[in-house]
Design a protein around this motif. Structure first.
Motif, PDB file in Angstrom:
ATOM      1  N   ASP A 185     -13.425  -7.106  -0.038  1.00 16.99           N
ATOM      2  CA  ASP A 185     -13.229  -7.402  -1.456  1.00 16.99           C
ATOM      3  C   ASP A 185     -13.909  -6.382  -2.364  1.00 16.99           C
ATOM      4  OD1 ASP A 185     -11.548  -9.612  -1.284  1.00 16.99           O
ATOM      5  OD2 ASP A 185     -13.209 -10.988  -0.924  1.00 16.99           O
ATOM      6  N   GLN A 186     -14.793  -5.574  -1.791  1.00 22.88           N
ATOM      7  CA  GLN A 186     -15.373  -4.467  -2.558  1.00 22.88           C
ATOM      8  C   GLN A 186     -14.496  -3.226  -2.497  1.00 22.88           C
ATOM      9  OE1 GLN A 186     -19.503  -4.333  -0.852  1.00 22.88           O
ATOM     10  NE2 GLN A 186     -20.097  -4.485  -2.999  1.00 22.88           N
ATOM     11  N   GLY A 187     -13.351  -3.342  -1.837  1.00 22.37           N
ATOM     12  CA  GLY A 187     -12.449  -2.208  -1.735  1.00 22.37           C
ATOM     13  C   GLY A 187     -12.712  -1.331  -0.531  1.00 22.37           C
ATOM     14  N   GLU A 188     -13.618  -1.757   0.343  1.00 32.05           N
ATOM     15  CA  GLU A 188     -13.915  -0.997   1.547  1.00 32.05           C
ATOM     16  C   GLU A 188     -12.950  -1.396   2.670  1.00 32.05           C
ATOM     17  OE1 GLU A 188     -16.171   1.309   1.595  1.00 32.05           O
ATOM     18  OE2 GLU A 188     -17.326   0.891  -0.214  1.00 32.05           O
TER      19      GLU A 188
ATOM     20  N   HIS B 141       0.807  -1.218   0.000  1.00 34.60           N
ATOM     21  CA  HIS B 141       0.000   0.000   0.000  1.00 34.60           C
ATOM     22  C   HIS B 141       0.841   1.269   0.000  1.00 34.60           C
ATOM     23  CE1 HIS B 141      -3.943  -1.836   0.452  1.00 34.60           C
ATOM     24  NE2 HIS B 141      -3.453  -2.642   1.370  1.00 34.60           N
TER      25      HIS B 141
END
Length: 758
Positions: free
Chosen positions: A383-386, A159
């Motif tokens: 997995d939704q990017g949250e 990241h």
């Protein structure tokens, strides 16, 4: 500006603005960063008072990719076959060299690293699934795998690392050439990571024969998993720049760096003994260790930004690793306890038929369904990017606590079978290990009391965080204008929730909309009511207590319990819909929803009875529950239904315990119990004939099974094939209920001789 707006601002907003600034809870820099990090997801809907259930049901169904499923079916299965948890924990105190080599070779330490750098780049669901399945076999192995794939150098570098850092370290981590650990916790800083005393000073020093800008850092860390065998150390410390070498700020803040373990001055290699578990865990220390500035993760640009980095990465790790261990306990206990309760007999019948045992089994089954539902919904958010910090905190706290409860239930039911350690005991090491999950990545007491509602009330509320920002605006005039607009909307929001709460109280929530029909529809209505009640209670609590709310942990913890059980209930309903509304699973669904609503009721009752401002508590009770709080605990009927389901082979049992490793070796402990269960269930009709013949007097009561079968065969009650089948099943049953015993030489001699007086 209209006259009405002027009047509202002068007589309502401005006085409220001044009061709000006075009661505003003071936020430290670390608290503010924690608030701002991550995202709000379904937790925001639950806090709104009007959750959109269609939004929940529209979230993607949890599904592994073909590549992930192939890895689980092949690489993971091979690993599980290699593990012998008794040898790992009781004999070697370590994974075998073959297992270590396999984990590195097959990239179990690089599940989250991008394929660009040689990693597997698996989803959060796959990461969680792999850890869950390993944990049903060996907690020590599961912890070893999960740590590099949660908070650690791999995630931080992915990241925040510089390109140079990524290019060098990530391929080496992905291929197992490096073993990472991350050192955050110390003697003076556990859950209060912002209070770490470890200090670094910006200075010049010598590195590779040259004078370079860097940091002289000292640290004393403990509880660091993989530290004894790590080759690269991630380190969090506070950084100061007293000489202004990199700016005009002396206290720069928490910073994260990556240090090779063989770097001069790094002390590493000692081990802790975490409740007799065998995963590598130990301290690390260093005194005035000089490191170049480019060892800071992200480079000099990221000095002082470590806390934000840690909060975001802790949130993701907290939603994957520890919940996976909780779910594993569910899969393991539901599978084995159901089997044991059928196989083990007392007074001539399976112990699962006793209502006391059935009550505990019902809890195991209901919680296990809820655990798996929460695991998959939480990984769906990631997995939704949250990165929903409140959701992951709920998952970590409640899933590990539920695991502790049902593990205790399973131990009670297994009784002596569970307390004798040995190769056949599939529960003992998990019993030692669950306190580890309770403690790490934020001790559960503090997670519940300070984080879930303490941060959630501000983070998830539609207006409060924005109001706080407007109050903190250095431009007072602009802040007051923003506050006026927000306050108007907040008042409308609060009045609406109060009115709807009163309506719900007198109509039994009948007019709340639901997205489905059938037996689960009523739960959506009642959960909507609880959501509105939470929104009203939160507004009253924040208004009446202000900054004092931070110190009123018992209030915030109980309101957090309401939010948490709304989330757990939502996960259960989502799972039921995702899996095609399996009718055999309804008893587990009913149990979970009745439990969650009951716990919401208990939490509200305790909040209102103990609210620091008595008048506020009474007012809230009148608004929210004028007819009383009427949510009962799960019924005896549904509890007994679950117990019977756990003792019945079928697709429902496979769904409930799909991640429990069974194995097919003669020595696999869960397989021993499973074979006995299947065999005994297959002869239930033969047993019934014997029972009926005994009741009618055709077979004597107090004779051995062999004698009963011979008499029954002579009387034509059973056939020779049935006699053989019954004998084989009983042999497997006898094996399954035994416990391990060892030669006395294995233990310290007492000086006494067997069978002889002293």
């Amino acid at each position: 500006m209209s006259t009405l707006t002027n009047l509202r601002q002068r007589y309502i907003s401005d006085p409220a603005f001044k009061m709000f600034k006075k009661v505003l809870p003071p936020l430290s820099d670390t608290e503010r960063e924690a608030m701002e990090a991550g995202s709000v997801w379904w937790d925001g809907e639950l806090f709104s008072g009007s959750p959109n259930w269609n939004t929940l049901l529209a979230y993607p169904k949890p599904k592994l990719t073909d590549e992930e499923q192939m890895f689980i079916d092949t690489k993971l299965e091979t690993l599980l076959e290699m593990l012998n948890d008794y040898e790992i924990v009781q004999e070697d105190k370590d994974l075998s060299p073959e297992v270590w080599a396999y984990l590195r070779k097959e990239k179990f330490f690089s599940l989250i690293i991008s394929k660009e750098y040689g990693g597997l780049n698996f989803s959060s669901l796959a990461n969680s699934t792999i850890v869950t399945k390993i944990a049903t076999r060996s907690l020590s192995a599961a912890v070893t795998v999960m740590v590099p794939n949660s908070l650690g150098p791999g995630e931080l570098l992915s990241h925040y690392g510089t390109q140079e850092q990524k290019d060098y370290w990530l391929p080496r981590l992905a291929h197992g050439e490096e073993v990472p650990c991350f050192a955050l916790t110390g003697p003076e800083a556990g859950s209060d990571a912002g209070g770490i005393p470890d200090m670094g000073i910006v200075c010049y020093g010598e590195y590779q024969g040259k004078e370079v800008l860097g940091i002289k850092v000292s640290w004393n860390k403990r509880y660091i998993t993989l530290s004894p065998v790590a080759t690269v150390l991630g380190l969090a410390f506070k950084l100061q720049d007293p000489d202004g070498l990199i700016g005009d700020k002396t206290d720069i803040g928490i910073t994260c760096a990556l240090i090779p373990a063989d770097h001069q001055g790094v002390e590493i290699g000692e081990r802790h003994d975490p409740l007799n578990m065998a995963f590598m865990n130990g301290p690390t220390r260093g005194q005035d260790v000089f490191i170049p500035m480019d060892w800071v993760i992200g480079g000099q640009e990221y000095v002082g930004r470590g806390w934000r980095m840690l909060v975001e990465c802790l949130s993701a790790g907290r939603g994957i690793s520890l919940p996976a261990l909780g779910a594993a306990i569910g899969h393991l206990t539901a599978r084995t306890t159901g089997a044991y309760s059928y196989v083990r007999k007392q007074f001539g019948m399976s112990i699962g038929n006793f209502e006391g045992v059935a009550q505990a089994m019902g809890r195991i089954g209901g919680y296990t369904y809820m655990l798996e539902a929460s695991r998959t919904l939480t990984t769906t958010s990631l997995d939704q990017g949250e990165t929903p910090g409140i959701v992951t905190a709920i998952a970590k706290y409640h899933m590990t606590e539920m695991a502790r409860t049902i593990l205790n239930d399973s131990m009670d039911i297994h009784a002596g079978r569970a307390i004798q350690l040995g190769p056949m005991n599939y529960l003992g090491h998990h019993y030692f290990g669950i306190p580890v999950a309770i403690t790490v990545e934020g001790a559960n007491i503090l997670t519940r009391n300070l984080m879930i509602f303490g941060q959630g009330a501000t983070r998830c509320h539609p207006f409060v965080l924005k109001e706080m920002e407007s109050a903190a605006n250095p431009d007072a005039k602009q802040g007051a204008k923003e506050f006026d607009s927000l306050l108007s909307k907040h008042i409308s929001f609060a009045v609406g929730n109060v009115a709807k709460s009163v309506l719900n109280a007198f109509t039994g929530s009948r007019f709340n909309s639901v997205p489905v029909s059938g037996e689960t529809a009523v739960y959506y209505r009642h959960l909507s009511r609880m959501s509105k009640a939470l929104a009203v209670a939160a507004d009253f609590a924040m208004l009446s207590l202000g900054g004092e709310l931070k110190r009123r942990e018992l209030v915030s913890a109980r309101l957090g319990d309401v939010l948490s059980h709304l989330y757990l209930a939502s996960a259960t309903l989502k799972r039921f819909e995702d899996e095609g509304r399996q009718q055999q699973d309804l008893p587990m669904v009913h149990y979970a929803l009745q439990h969650c609503l009951h716990q919401c009721g208990v939490a509200f009752h305790e909040v209102l009875n103990n609210f620091p401002r008595k008048g506020v508590g009474r007012t809230l009770r009148t608004i929210l529950f004028p007819l009383g709080i009427r949510y009962d605990a799960p019924s005896d009927e549904v509890t007994v239904q679950i117990a019977k389901l756990l003792m019945t082979p079928g697709a429902h049992r496979e769904r409930l315990t799909s991640l429990c490793y069974i194995g097919d070796k003669e020595s696999d402990p869960v397989a021993i119990m499973e074979r006995a269960f299947v065999a005994m269930y297959s002869v239930k009709d033969i047993e019934r004939k014997l029972v009926q013949a005994t009741k009618s007097g055709e077979i004597p009561r107090k004779v051995s099974l062999t004698e009963k079968l011979q008499i029954a065969l002579s009387a034509g009650i059973v056939t020779e094939v049935e006699v053989e089948k019954m004998h084989n099943a009983d042999q497997l049953r006898q094996q399954a209920i035994q416990v391990d015993n060892f030669d006395a030489d294995k233990f310290k001699k007492s000086g006494l001789q067997p069978g002889k007086a002293a």
